[in-house]
Design a protein around this motif. Sequence first.
Motif, PDB file in Angstrom:
ATOM      1  N   ASP A 184      46.738  45.472  43.831  1.00 16.75           N
ATOM      2  CA  ASP A 184      48.147  45.113  44.013  1.00 16.75           C
ATOM      3  C   ASP A 184      48.328  43.641  44.356  1.00 16.75           C
ATOM      4  OD1 ASP A 184      48.763  47.670  43.433  1.00 16.75           O
ATOM      5  OD2 ASP A 184      49.679  48.177  45.357  1.00 16.75           O
ATOM      6  N   GLU A 185      47.341  43.045  45.032  1.00 19.91           N
ATOM      7  CA  GLU A 185      47.454  41.641  45.429  1.00 19.91           C
ATOM      8  C   GLU A 185      46.625  40.719  44.531  1.00 19.91           C
ATOM      9  OE1 GLU A 185      49.262  40.446  48.228  1.00 19.91           O
ATOM     10  OE2 GLU A 185      50.116  42.472  48.172  1.00 19.91           O
ATOM     11  N   GLN A 367      47.830  43.186  32.641  1.00 12.00           N
ATOM     12  CA  GLN A 367      48.463  43.193  33.962  1.00 12.00           C
ATOM     13  C   GLN A 367      48.950  41.800  34.342  1.00 12.00           C
ATOM     14  OE1 GLN A 367      45.300  44.824  36.364  1.00 12.00           O
ATOM     15  NE2 GLN A 367      45.946  46.949  36.026  1.00 12.00           N
ATOM     16  N   GLN A 370      52.095  40.984  32.466  1.00 14.58           N
ATOM     17  CA  GLN A 370      53.237  41.752  32.956  1.00 14.58           C
ATOM     18  C   GLN A 370      53.714  41.266  34.320  1.00 14.58           C
ATOM     19  OE1 GLN A 370      52.059  45.860  32.955  1.00 14.58           O
ATOM     20  NE2 GLN A 370      51.743  45.937  30.736  1.00 14.58           N
ATOM     21  N   GLN A 371      52.780  40.982  35.214  1.00 12.05           N
ATOM     22  CA  GLN A 371      53.135  40.668  36.597  1.00 12.05           C
ATOM     23  C   GLN A 371      53.283  39.173  36.844  1.00 12.05           C
ATOM     24  OE1 GLN A 371      50.356  42.643  39.288  1.00 12.05           O
ATOM     25  NE2 GLN A 371      50.128  44.358  37.877  1.00 12.05           N
ATOM     26  N   THR A 374      52.261  35.219  41.487  1.00 10.75           N
ATOM     27  CA  THR A 374      53.293  34.925  42.486  1.00 10.75           C
ATOM     28  C   THR A 374      52.647  34.263  43.698  1.00 10.75           C
ATOM     29  OG1 THR A 374      53.065  37.142  43.449  1.00 10.75           O
ATOM     30  CG2 THR A 374      54.752  36.839  41.750  1.00 10.75           C
ATOM     31  N   HIS A 427      48.703  30.777  33.456  1.00 10.08           N
ATOM     32  CA  HIS A 427      49.587  31.429  34.426  1.00 10.08           C
ATOM     33  C   HIS A 427      49.496  30.744  35.784  1.00 10.08           C
ATOM     34  CE1 HIS A 427      51.447  35.016  32.575  1.00 10.08           C
ATOM     35  NE2 HIS A 427      50.372  35.072  31.794  1.00 10.08           N
TER      36      HIS A 427
END
Length: 554
Positions: A184-185, A367, A370-371, A374, A427
């Motif tokens: 998740d991170e 992934q 998509q994400q 951040t 990215h």
Amino acid sequence: MKKRDKKQLLPGIVVAAAISFLVFLYAPVDLYCSNISEFWFDFGILIRASLGLFLISTVVLLLIYIVLWLIHPVLYRIGLAGGFLGLICTYIQGNFLIRNLPPLDGTTIRWEEYTFLRTEDFILWGIGFVVVVLMYIFLKRDLLSKTVMYLSGGLTLMLLITAVSVVFTSGALQEKVHYQYGADEQFVMSEDQNFVILLLDTVDSRTITELLDEHPEYSEVFRDFTYFENTVGAYSCTERSVPYILSGDWYENDEPFDDYGKRVYQESPLFQTLQERGYNMELCDSELYMDTELMHMFSNIHVVDFELSSYTKFAKPLLKLIGFRYAPFELKKMCTFKKAAFAELLQVENTPEETSCSESDHVFKSQLDQQGITVEDSSKKFKFIHLNGAHVPYIYDKDMNIINELDGTYEQSAQATMVGAMDYVEHLRNSEAYDNTVLIVMSDHGYNGSLGQSGEATWMRQCALLLIKGRNEHHDTMQISQAPISFEDLQEAYVRLLDGRRSDEVFDWKEGDARERRFLRYSFLDDDHMQEYIQTGYASDMDTMIPTGREYNR
């Protein structure tokens, strides 16, 4: 029928049990104990499945012997002789004719390169057949039955003692603790400082140099990096290479590998420095040694329960695994199975809501797209991300589209994994974390051709990829350094990068320097035997890879 005594069935019972024990109990137990770290399931799951197969096989073989006995004593004795022939040859096949077997690592096996195995089989079974025929001719019928029974029973007793000893000494009875590596991170960076190692499996620097020549756009994406083209790795294969990359501690077969894994991560200079400097550490590499003492070092690792979804489905890959080692050559061709066959039967219980890391380049890139990346106001972050890279099977075309592995090549996979790495760099560049991030794009080892093509040189995989960008580092174009770098230099380089040094400042060695660089060559098919080499010249120069004569055996 009046002359027949049920005691005559005793040799058939012994032979039936002996064959079943060898194939369905000893073989899987030996394979499991020799490769414990390769299997996700506990010994209890294996032994329950094996006992079931053993009982079924014993009953079926015994029924066959009963039928032969009822039809005619001659057929029964022929059956006993045939069973004994199968028992002895299968035992020899699975324990002594295994050094030249192709690997089950996902590589598409080109059986035409292994026809010598057919020759070995022909010789083994030919000699065995002659011996058994001579036994049948020269031994009286009762003596033949007793001889077969005692020899089969003796072999089984020997194997039973060996199996029990191996089980208790290998640590197979120790219950495995299973972990989930949360993702998740994975794409969340700190606005303070970040240190990322993106490890791409089996990417050879020689192939990357060719790609850079063919695709100038690669240099543009990596413009803020230094490419250390003349880098020598540490080991031929992943299992030894990755712990060394993270610890700088050589493994020389002088202690159990799990003990080494636990020790080096606890004592890793990199991990100790990161903890001292307040870094939150994340690990995405399910192949690394892990236990409950070590997992607390990493914020994304959680204990979960693994269960087997189906014993019936489990039997199929287990039988193929046994057959691949113990079956004759022509049957081995039917015993190959995909690498994920056991993993597909894994059922995770007590799992956290967090998604798990994937070592698939394709999943990682999907992934990421998509994400996105951040940035948050949090403690400093360290991320070690291990992807499959250019490792077999070759399931990608050059743009990372999934293709049939029979159509794939190493070069396509290497190009695909670089496409994924460049996607990550772009990215990161488009986020607010780019300048405060140290990014190392590297491989664990290089690649030197497939098995069967280049003999022992196959495992001379010394040309590892190494690309480094420091914090706040910017160039007009990618820098290429010919400095003689070794993985032995990495620990000092990590500290300098953490101190804010640029990539061209992290190594003391410069272009034109002469040095000797150590490399331990081994095959994952025989990791108990390692040979030491010294590279006295350029990393890719095979003529200057000099064996020292030192070996590290266990």
